[in-house]
Scaffold this motif. Structure first.
Motif, mmCIF file in Angstrom:
data_model
loop_
_atom_site.group_PDB
_atom_site.id
_atom_site.type_symbol
_atom_site.label_atom_id
_atom_site.label_comp_id
_atom_site.label_asym_id
_atom_site.label_seq_id
_atom_site.Cartn_x
_atom_site.Cartn_y
_atom_site.Cartn_z
ATOM 1 N N TYR A 49 -28.956 -50.318 -28.161
ATOM 2 C CA TYR A 49 -28.753 -49.922 -26.776
ATOM 3 C C TYR A 49 -27.287 -49.642 -26.491
ATOM 4 C CZ TYR A 49 -26.976 -54.626 -25.952
ATOM 5 O OH TYR A 49 -26.236 -55.772 -26.005
ATOM 6 N N ARG A 50 -27.065 -48.922 -25.400
ATOM 7 C CA ARG A 50 -25.729 -48.697 -24.868
ATOM 8 C C ARG A 50 -25.811 -48.915 -23.364
ATOM 9 N NH1 ARG A 50 -21.830 -45.533 -27.847
ATOM 10 N NH2 ARG A 50 -20.521 -46.102 -26.089
ATOM 11 N N HIS A 51 -24.780 -49.480 -22.826
ATOM 12 C CA HIS A 51 -24.696 -49.758 -21.400
ATOM 13 C C HIS A 51 -23.621 -48.862 -20.801
ATOM 14 C CE1 HIS A 51 -23.545 -52.860 -18.087
ATOM 15 N NE2 HIS A 51 -24.333 -51.925 -17.620
ATOM 16 N N TYR A 52 -24.010 -48.013 -19.869
ATOM 17 C CA TYR A 52 -23.084 -47.119 -19.173
ATOM 18 C C TYR A 52 -23.188 -47.412 -17.679
ATOM 19 C CZ TYR A 52 -23.273 -44.363 -23.468
ATOM 20 O OH TYR A 52 -23.220 -43.944 -24.768
ATOM 21 N N ALA A 53 -22.133 -47.942 -17.093
ATOM 22 C CA ALA A 53 -22.110 -48.271 -15.659
ATOM 23 C C ALA A 53 -23.347 -49.110 -15.317
ATOM 24 C CB ALA A 53 -22.002 -47.016 -14.820
ATOM 25 N N THR A 54 -24.289 -48.543 -14.582
ATOM 26 C CA THR A 54 -25.488 -49.294 -14.189
ATOM 27 C C THR A 54 -26.708 -48.913 -15.021
ATOM 28 O OG1 THR A 54 -26.014 -47.656 -12.506
ATOM 29 C CG2 THR A 54 -24.681 -49.554 -11.810
ATOM 30 N N LEU A 55 -26.522 -48.051 -16.005
ATOM 31 C CA LEU A 55 -27.638 -47.571 -16.804
ATOM 32 C C LEU A 55 -27.628 -48.193 -18.195
ATOM 33 C CD1 LEU A 55 -27.414 -43.764 -15.987
ATOM 34 C CD2 LEU A 55 -28.965 -45.434 -14.987
ATOM 35 N N TYR A 56 -28.809 -48.549 -18.677
ATOM 36 C CA TYR A 56 -28.995 -49.010 -20.051
ATOM 37 C C TYR A 56 -29.885 -47.998 -20.751
ATOM 38 C CZ TYR A 56 -27.200 -53.711 -19.101
ATOM 39 O OH TYR A 56 -26.405 -54.779 -18.788
ATOM 40 N N PHE A 57 -29.464 -47.567 -21.915
ATOM 41 C CA PHE A 57 -30.275 -46.683 -22.740
ATOM 42 C C PHE A 57 -30.648 -47.462 -23.983
ATOM 43 C CE2 PHE A 57 -27.914 -43.960 -19.980
ATOM 44 C CZ PHE A 57 -28.802 -42.949 -19.662
ATOM 45 N N VAL A 58 -31.948 -47.662 -24.189
ATOM 46 C CA VAL A 58 -32.433 -48.508 -25.274
ATOM 47 C C VAL A 58 -33.361 -47.695 -26.173
ATOM 48 C CG1 VAL A 58 -33.678 -50.621 -25.863
ATOM 49 C CG2 VAL A 58 -32.373 -50.513 -23.721
ATOM 50 N N PHE A 85 -26.599 -33.041 -15.441
ATOM 51 C CA PHE A 85 -26.746 -33.561 -14.080
ATOM 52 C C PHE A 85 -25.411 -33.727 -13.368
ATOM 53 C CE2 PHE A 85 -30.738 -35.192 -15.978
ATOM 54 C CZ PHE A 85 -31.617 -34.576 -15.107
ATOM 55 N N GLU A 86 -24.313 -33.411 -14.043
ATOM 56 C CA GLU A 86 -22.986 -33.576 -13.462
ATOM 57 C C GLU A 86 -22.786 -35.003 -12.966
ATOM 58 O OE1 GLU A 86 -22.418 -30.518 -10.549
ATOM 59 O OE2 GLU A 86 -22.996 -28.963 -11.973
ATOM 60 N N ASN A 87 -22.514 -35.887 -13.898
ATOM 61 C CA ASN A 87 -22.315 -37.318 -13.643
ATOM 62 C C ASN A 87 -23.654 -38.000 -13.359
ATOM 63 O OD1 ASN A 87 -20.953 -39.683 -13.525
ATOM 64 N ND2 ASN A 87 -20.067 -39.338 -11.498
ATOM 65 N N VAL A 88 -24.435 -38.182 -14.390
ATOM 66 C CA VAL A 88 -25.795 -38.705 -14.292
ATOM 67 C C VAL A 88 -25.826 -40.090 -13.647
ATOM 68 C CG1 VAL A 88 -25.849 -39.747 -16.598
ATOM 69 C CG2 VAL A 88 -27.965 -38.948 -15.566
ATOM 70 N N CYS A 89 -26.849 -40.325 -12.845
ATOM 71 C CA CYS A 89 -27.048 -41.629 -12.214
ATOM 72 C C CYS A 89 -28.542 -41.953 -12.220
ATOM 73 C CB CYS A 89 -26.493 -41.644 -10.796
ATOM 74 S SG CYS A 89 -27.405 -40.609 -9.635
ATOM 75 N N GLU A 90 -28.893 -43.129 -11.704
ATOM 76 C CA GLU A 90 -30.291 -43.571 -11.699
ATOM 77 C C GLU A 90 -31.198 -42.578 -10.992
ATOM 78 O OE1 GLU A 90 -27.735 -45.376 -10.575
ATOM 79 O OE2 GLU A 90 -27.811 -47.387 -11.389
ATOM 80 N N LEU A 91 -30.735 -42.022 -9.881
ATOM 81 C CA LEU A 91 -31.569 -41.103 -9.106
ATOM 82 C C LEU A 91 -31.914 -39.849 -9.901
ATOM 83 C CD1 LEU A 91 -29.915 -41.451 -5.598
ATOM 84 C CD2 LEU A 91 -32.015 -42.509 -6.435
ATOM 85 N N ASP A 92 -30.968 -39.365 -10.700
ATOM 86 C CA ASP A 92 -31.261 -38.206 -11.549
ATOM 87 C C ASP A 92 -32.394 -38.517 -12.512
ATOM 88 O OD1 ASP A 92 -29.181 -36.558 -10.506
ATOM 89 O OD2 ASP A 92 -27.736 -37.630 -11.757
ATOM 90 N N LEU A 93 -32.359 -39.707 -13.084
ATOM 91 C CA LEU A 93 -33.388 -40.097 -14.046
ATOM 92 C C LEU A 93 -34.740 -40.271 -13.367
ATOM 93 C CD1 LEU A 93 -31.409 -42.701 -16.184
ATOM 94 C CD2 LEU A 93 -31.656 -40.246 -16.556
ATOM 95 N N ILE A 94 -34.735 -40.765 -12.144
ATOM 96 C CA ILE A 94 -35.984 -40.999 -11.411
ATOM 97 C C ILE A 94 -36.586 -39.697 -10.907
ATOM 98 C CG2 ILE A 94 -36.964 -42.034 -9.323
ATOM 99 C CD1 ILE A 94 -34.885 -44.321 -9.744
ATOM 100 N N PHE A 95 -35.769 -38.885 -10.232
ATOM 101 C CA PHE A 95 -36.296 -37.692 -9.578
ATOM 102 C C PHE A 95 -36.397 -36.463 -10.477
ATOM 103 C CE2 PHE A 95 -34.787 -40.120 -5.843
ATOM 104 C CZ PHE A 95 -36.025 -40.259 -5.234
ATOM 105 N N ASP A 98 -38.943 -35.134 -15.646
ATOM 106 C CA ASP A 98 -39.394 -34.058 -16.520
ATOM 107 C C ASP A 98 -38.219 -33.422 -17.258
ATOM 108 O OD1 ASP A 98 -38.502 -33.101 -14.038
ATOM 109 O OD2 ASP A 98 -39.692 -31.273 -14.175
ATOM 110 N N LYS A 99 -37.110 -33.240 -16.564
ATOM 111 C CA LYS A 99 -35.925 -32.659 -17.195
ATOM 112 C C LYS A 99 -35.318 -33.639 -18.207
ATOM 113 C CE LYS A 99 -31.746 -30.107 -16.032
ATOM 114 N NZ LYS A 99 -30.915 -29.577 -14.958
ATOM 115 N N VAL A 100 -35.313 -34.917 -17.874
ATOM 116 C CA VAL A 100 -34.813 -35.941 -18.806
ATOM 117 C C VAL A 100 -35.651 -35.931 -20.086
ATOM 118 C CG1 VAL A 100 -34.479 -38.418 -19.161
ATOM 119 C CG2 VAL A 100 -33.842 -37.391 -16.976
#
Length: 177
Positions: A49-58, A85-95, A98-100
């Protein structure tokens, strides 16, 4: 195994919870690799995993995978998300799930790494976006037509419509409105 009586969605939720707890309780200065828990497959699998700000990618991988290679893969994936997404955040991943998923499929498919060149991945995403926009113009036409018809301000409903040699009798629909 203890999860045989659970349905697949419950198992998936348990795996997410277990992974979350395993990763969250680790200190930031500890390595980013750990053995999978009992639900994930035990010592045959690793969580990287990697932790970026408030996001965890596992990523969950089998023991034959290179930990550093997967960390690089996560880095490419996150940088690509950030660029798209120009500075990806949780909302980008949620909304834009399909693009993610599309971006992830450009990087990995069927367990095989397809592409690690971020510029190539972004070029494919941009080509897909261009295609969707061109198709969106055509697929949006029926909705625009319906909207235009609804906005026509006619004093009364026409009874006959003549288009060249074609004569259409319009039934009385006032009882249905």
């Amino acid at each position: 195994m203890k999860h045989l009586s659970l349905d697949p969605e419950e198992i998936q939720q348990q795996i997410v919870r277990e992974t979350f707890h395993l990763v969250l309780k680790r200190d930031d200065n500890i390595c980013n690799f750990l053995e999978g828990g009992s639900l994930i497959g035990g010592s045959d699998y690793k969580l990287i995993y990697r932790h970026y700000a408030t996001l965890y990618f596992v990523f969950c991988v089998d023991s034959s995978e290179s930990e550093l290679g997967i960390l690089d893969l996560i880095q490419v994936f996150v940088e690509t998300l950030d660029k798209c997404f120009e500075n990806v955040c949780e909302l980008d991943l949620i909304f834009h799930m399909d693009k993610v998923h599309y971006i992830l499929q450009e990087v990995v498919m069927g367990g095989m790494v397809l592409e690690t060149n971020m510029n190539e991945i972004v070029a494919q995403i941009e080509a897909q976006n261009k295609l969707e926009k061109s198709e969106g113009g055509l697929s949006a036409a029926p909705a625009r037509a319906v909207s235009a018809v609804k906005n026509i301000n006619l004093p009364e409903m026409p009874r006959n419509i003549n288009i060249g040699d074609l004569n259409i009798k319009v039934p009385n629909l006032s009882q249905f409105v």
